[in-house]
Design a protein around this motif. Structure first.
Motif, PDB file in Angstrom:
ATOM      1  N   ASN A  85      -2.908  -9.956   1.363  1.00 58.98           N
ATOM      2  CA  ASN A  85      -1.145 -10.241   0.756  1.00 58.98           C
ATOM      3  C   ASN A  85      -0.648 -11.350   1.938  1.00 58.98           C
ATOM      4  O   ASN A  85       0.293 -11.935   2.011  1.00 58.98           O
ATOM      5  N   ASP A  90       5.548 -14.245   1.951  1.00 56.00           N
ATOM      6  CA  ASP A  90       6.399 -12.877   1.398  1.00 56.00           C
ATOM      7  C   ASP A  90       5.304 -11.926   1.461  1.00 56.00           C
ATOM      8  O   ASP A  90       6.215 -10.601   1.180  1.00 56.00           O
ATOM      9  N   HIS A  91       4.193 -12.432   1.945  1.00 57.02           N
ATOM     10  CA  HIS A  91       2.943 -10.899   1.808  1.00 57.02           C
ATOM     11  C   HIS A  91       3.294 -10.711   0.465  1.00 57.02           C
ATOM     12  O   HIS A  91       3.068  -9.529   0.693  1.00 57.02           O
ATOM     13  N   ARG A  93       4.973 -10.231  -2.498  1.00 57.93           N
ATOM     14  CA  ARG A  93       6.205  -9.407  -2.777  1.00 57.93           C
ATOM     15  C   ARG A  93       6.844 -10.132  -4.436  1.00 57.93           C
ATOM     16  O   ARG A  93       7.039  -9.793  -5.240  1.00 57.93           O
ATOM     17  N   ASN A  96       4.104  -9.204  -6.946  1.00 60.49           N
ATOM     18  CA  ASN A  96       4.266  -8.525  -7.426  1.00 60.49           C
ATOM     19  C   ASN A  96       6.289  -7.490  -7.965  1.00 60.49           C
ATOM     20  O   ASN A  96       5.607  -7.024  -9.156  1.00 60.49           O
ATOM     21  N   GLN A  97       6.800  -8.511  -7.796  1.00 52.68           N
ATOM     22  CA  GLN A  97       7.594  -8.539  -8.761  1.00 52.68           C
ATOM     23  C   GLN A  97       7.631  -9.246  -9.911  1.00 52.68           C
ATOM     24  O   GLN A  97       8.733  -9.284 -11.197  1.00 52.68           O
ATOM     25  N   GLU A  99       8.265 -12.823 -10.341  1.00 51.16           N
ATOM     26  CA  GLU A  99       9.324 -13.819 -10.229  1.00 51.16           C
ATOM     27  C   GLU A  99       8.787 -15.152 -10.052  1.00 51.16           C
ATOM     28  O   GLU A  99       8.034 -15.652  -9.756  1.00 51.16           O
ATOM     29  N   TRP A 102       6.502 -17.395  -7.651  1.00 50.17           N
ATOM     30  CA  TRP A 102       5.678 -16.699  -7.472  1.00 50.17           C
ATOM     31  C   TRP A 102       4.591 -17.529  -6.137  1.00 50.17           C
ATOM     32  O   TRP A 102       3.959 -17.734  -5.396  1.00 50.17           O
ATOM     33  N   THR A 105       4.835 -19.347  -3.306  1.00 52.94           N
ATOM     34  CA  THR A 105       4.360 -18.488  -1.851  1.00 52.94           C
ATOM     35  C   THR A 105       3.077 -18.322  -1.099  1.00 52.94           C
ATOM     36  O   THR A 105       2.807 -18.265  -0.755  1.00 52.94           O
ATOM     37  N   MET A 139       1.482   0.186  -0.021  1.00 48.84           N
ATOM     38  CA  MET A 139       2.011  -1.186   0.423  1.00 48.84           C
ATOM     39  C   MET A 139       1.296  -1.621  -0.629  1.00 48.84           C
ATOM     40  O   MET A 139       0.545  -1.520  -0.537  1.00 48.84           O
ATOM     41  N   PRO A 140       1.985  -2.870  -0.972  1.00 49.74           N
ATOM     42  CA  PRO A 140       0.690  -4.109  -1.374  1.00 49.74           C
ATOM     43  C   PRO A 140       0.023  -4.106  -0.215  1.00 49.74           C
ATOM     44  O   PRO A 140       0.186  -4.666   0.326  1.00 49.74           O
TER      45      PRO A 140
END
Length: 150
Positions: A85, A90-91, A93, A96-97, A99, A102, A105, A139-140
């Motif tokens: 990640n 954003d590692h 995030r 995962n969300q 968004e 994405w 990133t 954590m992711p």
């Protein structure tokens, strides 16, 4: 020749000192191995965060080869890449969300794969999925890239 008890049986303090030296040596070796592993990991991440160096034609040929092999094996999708990640700004995030945006990133090779899909595979009906595939410590963690056509 008489036997000296001190030669046969060291004091408890001496035994503790010897044990402490052995423990210290083990800890030092462990620390050296851990540092070497971490350096290797950093070097790999640095390499993966850079462009692959392949030409567009080589990338398309590689994608075709992977897809054709999966089809021959009766699959309708294939994981084409797995990466840490830390290759996302954003590692992971936003992935995962789920968004919007994405893909902005992504860095390095994961970004190249997305661009290859966008330029050549998406217009031909292929789908792409980036998803977190493990959660160490909650954590992711790593992210997989799957190309699908079925």
């Amino acid at each position: 020749m008489p036997v000296n008890i001190d030669d046969l049986l060291p004091s408890a303090k001496e035994i503790q000192r010897q044990a402490a030296i052995k423990d210290s040596d083990k800890a030092e070796q462990y620390a050296k191995r851990a540092a070497a592993v971490e350096a290797e990991k950093r070097a790999l991440i640095d390499k993966l965060s850079q462009p692959s160096g392949l030409t567009e034609e080589q990338k398309v040929q590689l994608a075709s080869s992977v897809i054709q092999r999966a089809v021959r094996n009766g699959l309708s999708e294939v994981q084409v890449y797995r990466f840490p990640n830390s290759l996302c700004t954003d590692h992971g995030r936003a992935i995962n969300q789920q968004e919007a945006g994405w893909e902005k990133t992504l860095t390095g090779i994961p970004r190249e794969i997305f661009q290859l899909w966008s330029d050549y595979l998406q217009p031909r009906g292929y789908r792409i999925r980036y998803q977190i595939i493990d959660f160490p410590g909650g954590m992711p963690g790593d992210i997989s890239i799957v190309i699908a056509w079925g």
